[in-house]
Design a protein around this motif. Structure first.
Motif, PDB file in Angstrom:
ATOM      1  N   LEU A   1       2.963  18.414 -55.595  1.00 37.14           N
ATOM      2  CA  LEU A   1       3.996  19.168 -55.041  1.00 37.14           C
ATOM      3  C   LEU A   1       5.079  19.473 -56.421  1.00 37.14           C
ATOM      4  CD1 LEU A   1       5.113  17.085 -52.261  1.00 37.14           C
ATOM      5  CD2 LEU A   1       4.025  18.962 -52.103  1.00 37.14           C
TER       6      LEU A   1
ATOM      7  N   ASP B   1      15.541  28.475 -50.666  1.00 40.66           N
ATOM      8  CA  ASP B   1      14.302  29.002 -51.556  1.00 40.66           C
ATOM      9  C   ASP B   1      13.304  27.688 -51.280  1.00 40.66           C
ATOM     10  OD1 ASP B   1      15.542  31.067 -52.635  1.00 40.66           O
ATOM     11  OD2 ASP B   1      16.349  29.751 -54.392  1.00 40.66           O
ATOM     12  N   LEU B   2      13.616  26.434 -51.295  1.00 44.75           N
ATOM     13  CA  LEU B   2      12.823  25.332 -50.761  1.00 44.75           C
ATOM     14  C   LEU B   2      13.463  24.706 -49.525  1.00 44.75           C
ATOM     15  CD1 LEU B   2      10.301  23.467 -51.737  1.00 44.75           C
ATOM     16  CD2 LEU B   2      12.418  22.293 -53.007  1.00 44.75           C
TER      17      LEU B   2
ATOM     18  N   ALA C   1       3.788  25.512 -43.091  1.00 46.69           N
ATOM     19  CA  ALA C   1       4.260  24.951 -44.499  1.00 46.69           C
ATOM     20  C   ALA C   1       3.326  25.388 -45.551  1.00 46.69           C
ATOM     21  CB  ALA C   1       4.222  23.403 -44.601  1.00 46.69           C
ATOM     22  N   ASP C   2       3.956  25.795 -46.717  1.00 49.34           N
ATOM     23  CA  ASP C   2       3.103  26.235 -47.914  1.00 49.34           C
ATOM     24  C   ASP C   2       2.269  24.920 -48.709  1.00 49.34           C
ATOM     25  OD1 ASP C   2       3.800  28.957 -48.171  1.00 49.34           O
ATOM     26  OD2 ASP C   2       5.862  28.027 -48.403  1.00 49.34           O
TER      27      ASP C   2
ATOM     28  N   MET D   1      13.940  28.026 -39.577  1.00 53.34           N
ATOM     29  CA  MET D   1      13.358  27.866 -40.986  1.00 53.34           C
ATOM     30  C   MET D   1      12.448  28.512 -41.525  1.00 53.34           C
ATOM     31  SD  MET D   1      10.659  26.036 -40.364  1.00 53.34           S
ATOM     32  CE  MET D   1      10.102  25.272 -41.948  1.00 53.34           C
ATOM     33  N   ASN D   2      11.889  29.586 -40.563  1.00 54.92           N
ATOM     34  CA  ASN D   2      10.499  30.357 -41.018  1.00 54.92           C
ATOM     35  C   ASN D   2      10.921  31.256 -42.102  1.00 54.92           C
ATOM     36  OD1 ASN D   2      11.339  32.043 -39.093  1.00 54.92           O
ATOM     37  ND2 ASN D   2       9.514  31.837 -37.909  1.00 54.92           N
ATOM     38  N   LYS D   3      12.170  31.459 -42.434  1.00 52.67           N
ATOM     39  CA  LYS D   3      12.286  32.681 -43.527  1.00 52.67           C
ATOM     40  C   LYS D   3      12.654  31.914 -44.673  1.00 52.67           C
ATOM     41  CE  LYS D   3      13.522  36.268 -40.465  1.00 52.67           C
ATOM     42  NZ  LYS D   3      14.097  36.054 -39.179  1.00 52.67           N
ATOM     43  N   SER D   4      12.438  30.553 -45.004  1.00 52.71           N
ATOM     44  CA  SER D   4      12.617  29.842 -45.965  1.00 52.71           C
ATOM     45  C   SER D   4      11.607  30.337 -46.944  1.00 52.71           C
ATOM     46  CB  SER D   4      12.468  28.359 -45.854  1.00 52.71           C
ATOM     47  OG  SER D   4      13.286  27.966 -44.915  1.00 52.71           O
ATOM     48  N   GLY D   5      11.647  30.186 -48.291  1.00 52.41           N
ATOM     49  CA  GLY D   5      10.896  30.470 -49.418  1.00 52.41           C
ATOM     50  C   GLY D   5       9.532  29.678 -49.256  1.00 52.41           C
ATOM     51  N   THR D   6       9.659  28.494 -50.005  1.00 51.71           N
ATOM     52  CA  THR D   6       8.568  27.667 -50.165  1.00 51.71           C
ATOM     53  C   THR D   6       8.944  26.451 -49.054  1.00 51.71           C
ATOM     54  OG1 THR D   6       8.117  28.068 -52.504  1.00 51.71           O
ATOM     55  CG2 THR D   6       7.255  26.152 -51.534  1.00 51.71           C
ATOM     56  N   VAL D   7       7.838  26.084 -48.193  1.00 52.32           N
ATOM     57  CA  VAL D   7       8.135  25.023 -47.321  1.00 52.32           C
ATOM     58  C   VAL D   7       7.270  23.983 -47.603  1.00 52.32           C
ATOM     59  CG1 VAL D   7       7.954  24.314 -44.925  1.00 52.32           C
ATOM     60  CG2 VAL D   7       8.962  26.714 -45.337  1.00 52.32           C
ATOM     61  N   VAL D   8       7.679  22.933 -47.658  1.00 49.57           N
ATOM     62  CA  VAL D   8       7.061  21.600 -47.804  1.00 49.57           C
ATOM     63  C   VAL D   8       7.205  20.585 -46.472  1.00 49.57           C
ATOM     64  CG1 VAL D   8       6.715  19.668 -49.389  1.00 49.57           C
ATOM     65  CG2 VAL D   8       7.170  21.799 -50.410  1.00 49.57           C
TER      66      VAL D   8
ATOM     67  N   VAL E   1       9.894  27.084 -57.736  1.00 47.36           N
ATOM     68  CA  VAL E   1      11.249  27.095 -56.998  1.00 47.36           C
ATOM     69  C   VAL E   1      12.381  27.225 -57.708  1.00 47.36           C
ATOM     70  CG1 VAL E   1      12.485  26.952 -54.868  1.00 47.36           C
ATOM     71  CG2 VAL E   1      10.015  26.553 -54.651  1.00 47.36           C
TER      72      VAL E   1
ATOM     73  N   VAL F   1       4.758  34.314 -40.017  1.00 46.94           N
ATOM     74  CA  VAL F   1       5.106  34.131 -41.766  1.00 46.94           C
ATOM     75  C   VAL F   1       3.658  33.502 -42.086  1.00 46.94           C
ATOM     76  CG1 VAL F   1       6.460  33.346 -43.424  1.00 46.94           C
ATOM     77  CG2 VAL F   1       7.305  33.861 -41.030  1.00 46.94           C
ATOM     78  N   GLU F   2       3.306  34.443 -43.261  1.00 46.15           N
ATOM     79  CA  GLU F   2       2.203  33.696 -43.833  1.00 46.15           C
ATOM     80  C   GLU F   2       2.506  32.596 -44.732  1.00 46.15           C
ATOM     81  OE1 GLU F   2      -0.978  34.622 -43.884  1.00 46.15           O
ATOM     82  OE2 GLU F   2      -0.839  36.132 -42.533  1.00 46.15           O
ATOM     83  N   ARG F   3       1.765  31.408 -44.453  1.00 44.07           N
ATOM     84  CA  ARG F   3       2.194  30.395 -45.443  1.00 44.07           C
ATOM     85  C   ARG F   3       0.663  29.755 -45.939  1.00 44.07           C
ATOM     86  NH1 ARG F   3       7.399  29.819 -46.513  1.00 44.07           N
ATOM     87  NH2 ARG F   3       8.669  30.109 -44.572  1.00 44.07           N
ATOM     88  N   LYS F   4       0.792  29.163 -47.132  1.00 43.88           N
ATOM     89  CA  LYS F   4      -0.374  29.106 -47.847  1.00 43.88           C
ATOM     90  C   LYS F   4      -1.090  27.373 -47.141  1.00 43.88           C
ATOM     91  CE  LYS F   4       1.095  29.905 -52.418  1.00 43.88           C
ATOM     92  NZ  LYS F   4       2.724  30.192 -52.293  1.00 43.88           N
ATOM     93  N   GLY F   5      -0.430  26.847 -46.465  1.00 51.43           N
ATOM     94  CA  GLY F   5      -1.009  25.789 -45.808  1.00 51.43           C
ATOM     95  C   GLY F   5      -1.954  24.768 -46.630  1.00 51.43           C
ATOM     96  N   GLU F   6      -1.568  24.667 -47.883  1.00 53.14           N
ATOM     97  CA  GLU F   6      -2.327  23.610 -48.606  1.00 53.14           C
ATOM     98  C   GLU F   6      -1.764  22.307 -48.609  1.00 53.14           C
ATOM     99  OE1 GLU F   6      -2.425  24.027 -52.970  1.00 53.14           O
ATOM    100  OE2 GLU F   6      -2.547  26.254 -52.337  1.00 53.14           O
TER     101      GLU F   6
ATOM    102  N   ARG G   1      18.453  24.760 -51.477  1.00 50.33           N
ATOM    103  CA  ARG G   1      17.317  24.050 -51.154  1.00 50.33           C
ATOM    104  C   ARG G   1      17.986  23.006 -50.047  1.00 50.33           C
ATOM    105  NH1 ARG G   1      17.607  24.916 -56.434  1.00 50.33           N
ATOM    106  NH2 ARG G   1      19.420  23.489 -56.953  1.00 50.33           N
TER     107      ARG G   1
END
Ligand SMILES: Cc1cc2nc3c(=O)[nH]c(=O)nc-3n(C[C@H](O)[C@H](O)[C@H](O)COP(=O)(O)OP(=O)(O)OC[C@H]3O[C@@H](n4cnc5c(N)ncnc54)[C@H](O)[C@@H]3O)c2cc1C
Lengths: 258, 341
Positions: A249, B274-275, B312-313, B291-298, A256, A236-241, B220
């Motif tokens: 954040l 989504d989050l 993580a994004d 969890m890797n099908k989640s939208g945005t990951v923090v 979202v 899965v592509e992640r931004k990794g920022e 979320r």
């Protein structure tokens, strides 16, 4: 009365040592060192706990190639009284059906009262072998066991089972197969003298398919399942920022929630 | 071809096991029913739900409302609470008598516990932890499961044995909404109970089920790991500020800090919010798979080398006991002191 407690252990590629293939950028399992399946250490600890409660013998068993002897040496170092290597080319291609048959026959041959297994293996992660052993022998089973309580006066073993959202206490008649919840039963360290004994002096009993009377019931031919296609999954592509402050954040979170 | 291979043509229909405990149905059952409906569209088979327990009228009707053509019901006090031996024996007898082609079971602790007690005596193929399902023109189930830490998707086939059984990871498929109008058209079939309490080899002495939260539908999620060291307060507050569900890594569940129903990962639930905010979680492959099908990951972690940052994004390298409250403050609209990683 004391109990005979068999423990199933398996040799697997060390998941922590799996390197990245520099050409493909993917995990390279073939070159990882072979170690004892992590959850099986917890199974050993549970078996030793049961032995502490009732007395008896702990016998480790593994189905694998001859070099799987090293996991038996480890089991003996941790405190197993004896160990059996079940090895035969005829086992090649076995899925969980013949694998659990083999271990079920071995448990019978050992006259086991209890068979303890790990929750699942880290290389194939089906968790099917412990219930499979119980099913082949028509024995009781206690999976996801978090604690064990031997009750020799009742001829039963009780276990606290994790049932997702709670727990239950179940008593099962002997013989019984226990699969230990991975997070419980922290394995005891192996004392040095046992390590030395395991590595230098100990020799496991070796059984082949014929010794267990199952030479026509193992391997690829009797395995109901087969592996078809293997597709690589694109990561899965992640931004990794990495942001320095929580304020960084807020915008992505706001997006979202929008 | 093995001796035990069967005449596959004798086997028909797709069965879905409806897992219920004391009247409460595990959500994965409805996910399977929706997914199995896609299979029967291809094969032309009937979609059959199967329920084992005590007092199953409501459950049976709901299975019809959710897409089953027929419900097989084994209703008897011997099945409540759940035990592997009576369930396995009853299920096996039904399979051997009625010969389904495909049998799908939720990959819960219960499903994984008894599935083998059906598959072994029936000499059926049993695939574990399936995340994708399909069926080919010949009715062969294509059961796909992650292998090698999720790097590969392996298709497992069962060509010469029947039934083709699989346990399916909870949370992967979408449940279909119930349509009450379907109930009148469906059949509820009461089957013979073949199990006798006198033959049981196990006894449930105590059973306590509290939190059966369903995190798989959450939009979320704030998930905690071993890094929280038993103090859930910072994550709880963050979850509240985000209107998120609390979830956990297996380590946090094993420590007893969070209930097992909220575990994410290979041996827990698959979630796709989504989050997803991972707090004090290292990012082990068994966790990431869930969890890797989640939208945005923090990710919030004080170790810059923690693998979770690769999944993580957005990441913040810092102490969760400072970052979580600071983030919650900001989300609640309060000014904050400077907090850096
Ligand atoms: C058969 C099997 C099945 C498994 N199934 C699952 C599963 O379904 N789900 C699952 O999650 N795991 C599963 N695991 C376990 C998995 O391998 C990991 O052990 C587990 O996910 C680790 O949990 P964790 O990240 O919470 O803990 P750790 O790996 O201990 O990570 C804790 C993290 O917290 C960080 N941290 C510590 N203190 C702070 C602080 N003050 N502030 C910020 N960060 C901090 C640390 O840097 C570290 O990265 C399974 C393992 C096996 C063998």
């Amino acid at each position: 009365m004391t109990w005979t407690i068999a423990v199933g252990v398996k040799q697997v590629p060390d998941a922590d040592e799996v390197g990245i293939d520099p050409d493909t950028g993917r995990l390279d399992r073939a070159s990882a060192p072979a170690v004892m399946n992590g959850p099986d250490r917890h199974a050993l600890e549970a078996a030793l706990t049961i032995r502490d409660q009732v007395g008896g013998e702990v016998i480790a068993m593994t189905m694998g190639p001859p070099n799987a002897t090293s996991v038996l040496e480890e089991a003996v170092a941790m405190g197993s009284d004896d160990a059996v290597l079940i090895s035969d080319r005829a086992f090649a291609g076995s899925d969980t059906w013949p694998t659990s048959l083999t271990l079920a026959r071995a448990a019978e041959a050992l006259e086991a009262d209890v068979v303890v297994c790990g929750e699942e293996t880290t290389d194939s992660s089906t968790g099917q072998v412990p219930p499979g052993i119980a099913a082949h022998n028509g024995w009781a089973q206690l999976t996801y066991a978090e604690a064990v309580d031997a009750r020799p006066e009742e001829g039963r073993l009780a276990a606290r089972r994790d049932v997702e959202g709670g727990y239950e206490l179940v008593a099962a008649e002997l013989p019984v197969v226990v699969a230990v919840a991975f997070g419980e039963f922290d394995p005891r360290p192996a004392p040095l003298h046992r390590k030395i004994y395991g590595e230098n002096d100990f020799e496991p009993t070796v059984w082949d398919a014929e010794a267990l009377g199952i030479e026509d019931e193992v391997g690829l031919d009797v395995s109901p399942t087969s592996v078809g296609r293997m597709e690589t999954v694109d990561p899965v592509e992640r931004k990794g920022e990495v942001v320095d402050e929580v304020d960084g954040l807020l915008e992505p979170i706001a997006e979202v929630r929008a | 071809m093995s001796d035990d291979a069967v005449d596959v043509g004798e086997y028909e229909d797709v069965w879905v096991f409806v897992e219920e405990h004391g009247g409460e149905v595990m959500p994965v059952s409805w996910e399977l029913l929706a997914e199995a409906a896609k299979l029967t569209e291809t094969t032309g088979d009937d979609l059959v739900a199967l329920a084992i327990g005590e007092g199953l009228e409501t459950v049976a009707d709901e299975a019809l409302a959710r897409g089953a053509d027929r419900v097989l019901v084994a209703d008897d006090p011997v099945f409540e609470p759940y035990r592997a031996d009576p369930y396995g024996e009853q299920f096996r007898a039904m399979v051997e008598e009625r010969k389904p082609s495909i049998v799908l079971i939720g990959g819960t602790h219960t499903g994984r516990d008894f599935a083998g007690r059906v598959a072994v005596p029936a000499h059926a193929g049993l695939t574990a932890d399936v995340t994708e399902l399909d069926v080919d023109d010949e009715g062969i189930l294509q059961a796909r499961r992650p292998a090698f830490g999720g790097d590969v998707l392996a298709t497992i086939l069962c060509e010469e044995h029947r039934p083709q059984m699989a346990t399916i990871r909870p949370g992967v498929f979408e449940a279909a909404a119930p349509d009450p109008e379907r109930v009148a058209d469906g059949d509820v079939v009461s089957v013979d109970v073949v199990v006798d309490e006198a033959d049981a080899i196990s006894e449930v002495l105590e059973r306590e089920v509290g939190d059966t939260a369903d995190i798989t539908e959450a939009e979320r999620i704030v998930a905690v790991g071993r890094g929280v060291e038993g103090d859930l307060e910072p994550a709880r507050r963050l979850a509240e500020a985000l209107d998120a569900e609390l979830a956990a890594s297996r380590a946090a569940v094993d420590e007893g800090w969070v209930d097992g129903a909220r575990q994410v990962g290979q041996t827990g639930k698959t979630v796709r919010p989504d989050l997803y905010v991972a707090v004090g979680i290292s990012g082990a492959i068994q966790h990431v798979e869930g969890m890797n099908k989640s939208g945005t990951v923090v990710a919030i972690n004080d170790d810059p080398n923690a693998p979770i940052f690769e999944h993580a994004d957005y990441g913040i390298v810092g102490d969760l006991f400072e970052v979580c409250p600071a983030l919650a403050d900001r989300l609640e609209g309060e000014p904050i002191q400077e907090v850096t990683g």
